[in-house]
Design an enzyme around this catalytic site. Structure first.
Site, PDB file in Angstrom:
ATOM      1  CD  GLU A 393      -2.980  -0.757  -0.065  1.00  0.00           C
ATOM      2  OE1 GLU A 393      -3.327   0.486  -0.215  1.00  0.00           O
ATOM      3  OE2 GLU A 393      -3.212  -1.531  -0.845  1.00  0.00           O
ATOM      4  CD1 TRP A 396      -1.225   0.279  -3.517  1.00  0.00           C
ATOM      5  CD2 TRP A 396      -1.732   1.408  -5.492  1.00  0.00           C
ATOM      6  NE1 TRP A 396      -1.911  -0.401  -4.311  1.00  0.00           N
ATOM      7  CE2 TRP A 396      -2.253   0.167  -5.641  1.00  0.00           C
ATOM      8  CE3 TRP A 396      -1.744   2.179  -6.692  1.00  0.00           C
ATOM      9  CZ2 TRP A 396      -3.032  -0.434  -6.703  1.00  0.00           C
ATOM     10  CZ3 TRP A 396      -2.606   1.657  -7.796  1.00  0.00           C
ATOM     11  CH2 TRP A 396      -3.021   0.391  -7.740  1.00  0.00           C
ATOM     12  CD1 TRP A 425     -17.017  14.803 -17.505  1.00  0.00           C
ATOM     13  CD2 TRP A 425     -17.519  13.111 -16.260  1.00  0.00           C
ATOM     14  NE1 TRP A 425     -15.971  13.670 -17.459  1.00  0.00           N
ATOM     15  CE2 TRP A 425     -16.440  12.795 -16.654  1.00  0.00           C
ATOM     16  CE3 TRP A 425     -18.501  12.383 -15.446  1.00  0.00           C
ATOM     17  CZ2 TRP A 425     -15.838  11.456 -16.341  1.00  0.00           C
ATOM     18  CZ3 TRP A 425     -17.871  11.091 -15.192  1.00  0.00           C
ATOM     19  CH2 TRP A 425     -16.707  10.692 -15.635  1.00  0.00           C
ATOM     20  CG  ASN A 460      -7.536   4.279   0.947  1.00  0.00           C
ATOM     21  OD1 ASN A 460      -7.365   5.303   0.323  1.00  0.00           O
ATOM     22  ND2 ASN A 460      -7.273   2.799   0.303  1.00  0.00           N
ATOM     23  CD1 TRP A 478     -13.357  12.227 -14.084  1.00  0.00           C
ATOM     24  CD2 TRP A 478     -11.576  12.783 -12.863  1.00  0.00           C
ATOM     25  NE1 TRP A 478     -12.158  12.721 -14.813  1.00  0.00           N
ATOM     26  CE2 TRP A 478     -11.154  12.937 -13.933  1.00  0.00           C
ATOM     27  CE3 TRP A 478     -10.679  12.642 -11.543  1.00  0.00           C
ATOM     28  CZ2 TRP A 478      -9.951  12.918 -14.513  1.00  0.00           C
ATOM     29  CZ3 TRP A 478      -9.542  12.969 -11.911  1.00  0.00           C
ATOM     30  CH2 TRP A 478      -8.973  13.036 -13.393  1.00  0.00           C
ATOM     31  CD1 TRP A 501      -9.885  11.977  -6.112  1.00  0.00           C
ATOM     32  CD2 TRP A 501     -12.075  11.769  -6.926  1.00  0.00           C
ATOM     33  NE1 TRP A 501     -10.945  12.444  -5.182  1.00  0.00           N
ATOM     34  CE2 TRP A 501     -12.238  12.278  -5.534  1.00  0.00           C
ATOM     35  CE3 TRP A 501     -13.196  11.455  -7.688  1.00  0.00           C
ATOM     36  CZ2 TRP A 501     -13.458  12.454  -5.151  1.00  0.00           C
ATOM     37  CZ3 TRP A 501     -14.406  11.717  -7.098  1.00  0.00           C
ATOM     38  CH2 TRP A 501     -14.386  12.267  -5.855  1.00  0.00           C
TER      39      TRP A 501
END
Length: 593
Positions: A393, A396, A425, A460, A478, A501
């Site tokens: 993790e 990342w 969107w 998270n 987004w 995102w």
């Protein structure tokens, strides 16, 4: 922080959705299939403050993204690296003068700080003092969407840093510079004032910083100043890992295997850098004015209320000592069970050191080094399951910075997959406001958003849930959610936030396929089974018992929800899902991700 006011004239008076006229805003004048049109919502990117025109040009065309991908445009990391390489010979012959300077940025620590270590080593070898500096830039805070809570954390951390440096007779010079374009010249001016001919700093991989420091490197040499900027943020620096075809990895799993293999082959990469040495005698007297300086006040554009200051300061103690203590406690008490507990938002099962990674009070290298030492194996992909998972993790964070360096347009309001800008969107600001405030009628979504607004932090798993909900159930751009997170998170890190995102909206690197849409009800039942997280953050539902907590209006808790003013859902999940699938398919012109 309030939601930005809707510009006048956007769809009359209520700011709801509309279709924009397509237009090209950047890139070559010759039109190609990829930039006709740029995308359906180009105008909204400015109207809804996705592109901040105070600091940046209009949104670029997809064709320009392709030019980066096809190596037709130099990436900022390449421009920066060329500046360092081409000036190296000239910089190396510059003699050390009266002092050596380290410029702190997102590396607010003494322990395991490569740039600071090199600066101290040079200063000690020549018997001259080390001077440290930090520049507060209100314009950078605004341009980079830095949350007021994070600015407050940085300033409090500078107080700790100043005290720690003072114990070594090392001064910390902190100044607020209103115009960010004046930062380089001011740094050069102070180096000249101090008689310093060597300036050290650590690399930041965002576009603005790479371009600035590429220019600074060359200008500094013209002024007789050696500016050395070194990789330190990542455990493995961008550019070190390549696939068998010689390309940067765009999928995490093979990248992580390569990352682990690289570190197993170069174990010295996990060696930690010593803190700076004590300054020569006389430094405290020579720089007494700097030692006496106070840390400047919070810039006006990032001030907190007195209540917010008190709240965040009780929740988030600053400094590297706190970071080390949190890391130690996690590895000793929680790491072994991390794989099982990390997705349960009601449990305190994570390290909660992301704020320290973001501000540089803890290096990723230190974290991986400590995790390896706490493990039953010295291999990063073996041993205790929870520690192995936590290492993957933390990795990342490296991965997303590698992506940022290789595909810089993700730092320019473009998705990793440029063709996803063709999705039409919606810009329903009433619904967006409901999402921001935690009033969507989906308890798990609302609990998460209220946690964010109260703590400047969100678990998270919940970040993924609310991001998917905004982009897919609500079909709202987004990037509006990405910005809201950055403007509110105390641990806001551009690369990680953008990557998260992009994953949830299926627009980024290694995303979930667009047809995989989280069902917020199922997510709630799976990860907050007994509703403890919801009851903590949604007081209107604390009286609700059993499984009704996840869906009060459809599971027999309507009277309680209505009595306490809890809203009904803003969209039916099935309706939102079907609409998202249709819009994604239409925008991409295909059924596959």
């Amino acid at each position: 922080m309030p939601i930005r006011k809707i510009p006048k004239g956007v769809n009359g008076t209520n700011g709801t959705k509309r279709k924009a006229e397509s237009r090209s805003t950047d890139g070559p004048s010759k039109k190609t299939k990829s930039d006709i049109p740029v995308h359906p919502g180009t105008e909204q990117s400015e109207e809804y403050y996705i592109v901040d025109r105070e600091f940046y040009p209009p949104e670029m065309a997809n064709s320009r993204c392709l030019e980066y991908n096809e190596n037709k445009l130099p990436r900022p990391i390449e421009v920066f690296s060329a500046a360092q390489k081409e000036t190296k010979a000239g910089r190396e012959v510059i003699p050390v003068r009266d002092a050596v300077v380290h410029w702190f940025k997102c590396d607010l620590r003494l322990q395991d700080n490569k740039g600071l270590y090199l600066a101290s080593k040079m200063a000690k070898s020549k018997g001259v003092p080390l001077i440290c500096m930090y520049i507060i830039s209100p314009q950078d805070f605004k341009a980079h969407m830095t949350a007021p809570a994070r600015v407050d954390f940085i300033l409090r951390t500078l107080e700790v840093l100043k005290e720690d440096l003072a114990k070594l007779d090392i001064p910390l010079y902190v100044e607020t510079i209103e115009n960010r374009k004046e930062i380089p010249s001011r740094i050069f001016e102070m180096c000249e004032k101090w008689g310093a001919s060597h300036l050290f700093a650590n690399i930041e991989y965002e576009v603005d910083e790479l371009r600035r420091e590429a220019r600074m490197t060359r200008t500094a040499l013209e002024k007789g100043l050696n500016m050395t900027v070194v990789p330190d943020t990542c455990v493995v620096a961008p550019g070190e890992l390549q696939s068998q075809t010689g390309r940067q990895y765009a999928v995490y799993t093979p990248w992580f295997r390569a990352w682990v293999a690289y570190l197993h082959l170069h174990m010295d990469q996990l060696d930690l850098f010593d803190p700076p040495a004590h300054n020569p005698s006389g430094a405290r007297e020579k720089f007494k004015d700097t030692f006496a300086m106070k840390i400047p006040d919070t810039p006006e554009n990032k001030k907190l209320t007195d209540e917010e200051k008190k709240r965040f300061r009780s929740m988030w103690p600053p400094g590297e000592h706190e970071a080390q203590a949190r890391l130690k406690k996690f590895l000793e008490q929680k790491a072994a069970k991390y794989a099982d507990m990390r997705n349960i938002p009601s449990e305190n099962g994570t390290a909660v050191v992301s704020v320290h990674f973001a501000s540089g009070t803890l290096s990723a290298r230190t974290a991986i080094h400590a995790a390896r030492n706490a493990n039953s194996s010295k291999k990063l992909d073996a041993g205790i399951g929870g520690i192995m998972t936590w290492i993957s993790e933390v990795a990342w964070r490296d991965f997303y910075k590698h992506v940022l360096a290789q595909w810089p347009f993700v730092c320019m309001n473009k998705p990793f997959k440029p063709e996803y800008t063709n999705i039409e969107w919606e810009y329903d600001m009433d619904t967006f406001k409901a999402w921001c405030e935690g009033r969507t009628g989906y308890p798990i979504v609302d609990a998460a958003m209220r946690q964010l607004n109260h703590m400047a932090y969100m678990h998270n798993r919940c970040r993924m849930i609310v991001a998917s909900f905004l982009a897919k159930d609500l079909l709202i751009d987004w990037r509006m959610g990405e910005r809201y997170f950055m403007e509110h998170l105390i641990d806001g890190d551009f690369a990680s936030n953008n990557g998260g995102w992009g994953f949830s909206a299926s627009t980024g690197v290694d995303p979930q396929p667009y047809f995989r849409i989280f069902n917020p009800l199922l997510q709630s039942e799976k990860f907050d089974t007994d509703g403890a997280y919801i009851r903590k953050w949604v007081p209107e539902l604390r009286e609700v018992t059993g499984k009704a907590i996840h869906d009060p209006y459809n599971r027999g808790a309507k009277d309680i929800a209505e009595k306490n003013g809890y809203p009904r859902v803003v969209v039916d999940h099935k309706v939102g899902r079907d609409r998202a699938l249709a819009k994604y398919k239409a925008g991409l012109g295909r059924d596959t991700a």
